[in-house]
Enzyme design. Structure first.
Site, PDB file in Angstrom:
ATOM      1  N   LEU A 127       8.852 -14.200  -1.932  1.00 59.02           N
ATOM      2  CA  LEU A 127       9.902 -13.345  -2.496  1.00 59.02           C
ATOM      3  C   LEU A 127      10.333 -12.315  -1.460  1.00 59.02           C
ATOM      4  CD1 LEU A 127      10.018 -11.871  -6.072  1.00 59.02           C
ATOM      5  CD2 LEU A 127      10.683 -10.486  -4.115  1.00 59.02           C
ATOM      6  N   HIS A 231       0.153  -4.433   1.233  1.00 58.45           N
ATOM      7  CA  HIS A 231       1.039  -3.660   2.098  1.00 58.45           C
ATOM      8  C   HIS A 231       1.795  -2.659   1.229  1.00 58.45           C
ATOM      9  CE1 HIS A 231       4.502  -2.850   4.740  1.00 58.45           C
ATOM     10  NE2 HIS A 231       3.736  -3.280   5.733  1.00 58.45           N
TER      11      HIS A 231
END
Length: 338
Positions: A127, A231
């Site tokens: 994505l 992240h």
């Protein structure tokens, strides 16, 4: 302005390549390599073209397109059964407890064990939303369109599903986890290993990765601190996965240490709550905000719209009906946008 999710085609290669250059590395499913992306699109086209419903090792690439300008502004991917062509490796984080009567002390050590436990699962991944579009719910549209696709093609997907989140990457594009563990065995930096994996698969991991458990106490502090953390740009994605029913069950990525989230496919919220109804009318009036989708395989379309439930059917707003190509009496799959 209306956006639609549709099947990718080989003509989307330039768009995917431009988006891949914006990822900043560590994005295995969207490598900035034209040949790898071309192969991915060819594989996706073959999957869309196969009409038989049985589960197989396939990948579907979806595209987010601005219907007014024709610009491609995002992408996402679905993998029906991982670990069939190449081993699907993860690290499993576990704890070993040992006790010494002589010392009167108990020691608990965390270990990372190389495993293929998740082999055979389906995966949602890849994505990416263009930085200029990260507002207005388009990330949610991209993410949840995958679940509506699964709902509408359920036989093509496994009973367990996973999502890998990118781990911690430093300002130089390196991975503290890789540098503290795998990098010591491979003689290559994180960027090179990640790029090689994106293009050639995991076999080199099977060839060179140590098979014995790794005690985390032996890793550097920076490597230990990265274990299981997404992240910063992936924190919102992790929350969306948790809202869908995914959970972190101590599986982490072997490259950057990012978390792997898992769920039972039929328990994923958007799959469980999605409904199919006939469109009884199309008008310009408001309704409940919803994701609406129609079409099989390459004809799949999904958009944000407004839905009013009337008895056993729905009234759909004109803009979303146009975006997905729905007409009166067509069947659509939808779920409330919450």
């Amino acid at each position: 302005m209306t956006f639609v999710i549709r099947a990718a085609s080989e003509a989307d290669l330039p768009h995917l390549y431009e988006m891949a250059k914006l990822t900043g590395g560590g994005f295995t499913n969207l490598p900035a390599d034209r040949r790898a992306l071309k192969a991915k699109l060819e594989r996706s086209s073959n999957a869309f073209a196969r009409t038989e419903g049985a589960l197989d090792d396939e990948a579907f690439v979806l595209i987010l397109e601005n219907t007014e300008t024709g610009e491609v502004r995002g992408t996402c991917q679905l993998f029906t059964q991982v670990g069939q062509r190449h081993p699907f490796y993860s690290y499993r984080l576990s704890t070993l407890t040992q006790h010494s009567d002589q010392l009167g002390r108990t020691f608990r050590a965390e270990m990372l064990s190389l495993t293929t436990d998740l082999e055979g699962s389906s995966e949602v991944g890849g994505l990416f939303l263009h930085p200029g579009e990260r507002a207005g719910g388009l990330g949610m549209l991209l993410a949840r369109s995958r679940y509506l696709f699964i709902k509408m093609h359920r036989r093509r997907f496994a009973d367990r599903i996973l999502a890998e989140l990118r781990g911690i990457i430093d300002e130089a594009g390196g991975s503290p986890f890789w540098d503290g563990l795998a990098g010591r065995f491979f003689g290559m930096n994180f960027q090179d290993a990640d790029q090689y994996n994106a293009i050639h698969g995991h076999q080199f991991i099977a060839d060179l990765m140590p098979k014995h458990p790794i005690y985390t106490a032996m890793l550097s502090e920076s490597a230990r601190a990265a274990i299981g953390l997404p992240h910063p740009s992936g924190r919102a994605a992790m929350r969306m996965l948790e809202n869908e029913g995914f959970a972190f069950e101590n599986y982490i990525d072997i490259f950057d240490g990012g978390p792997t989230m898992t769920a039972r496919t039929d328990n994923v919220r958007s799959i469980r709550e999605a409904r199919e109804s006939a469109v009884i009318a199309i008008d310009r009036e408001g309704g409940t905000p919803a994701l609406v989708a129609r079409g099989t395989l390459a004809d799949f379309r999904c958009a944000l719209g407004n839905v009013r439930e009337v008895a056993e059917a729905i009234v759909l707003d004109a803009a979303s009906a146009k975006a997905i190509g729905a007409r009166e009496d067509d069947k659509v799959t939808y779920m409330a946008r919450t």
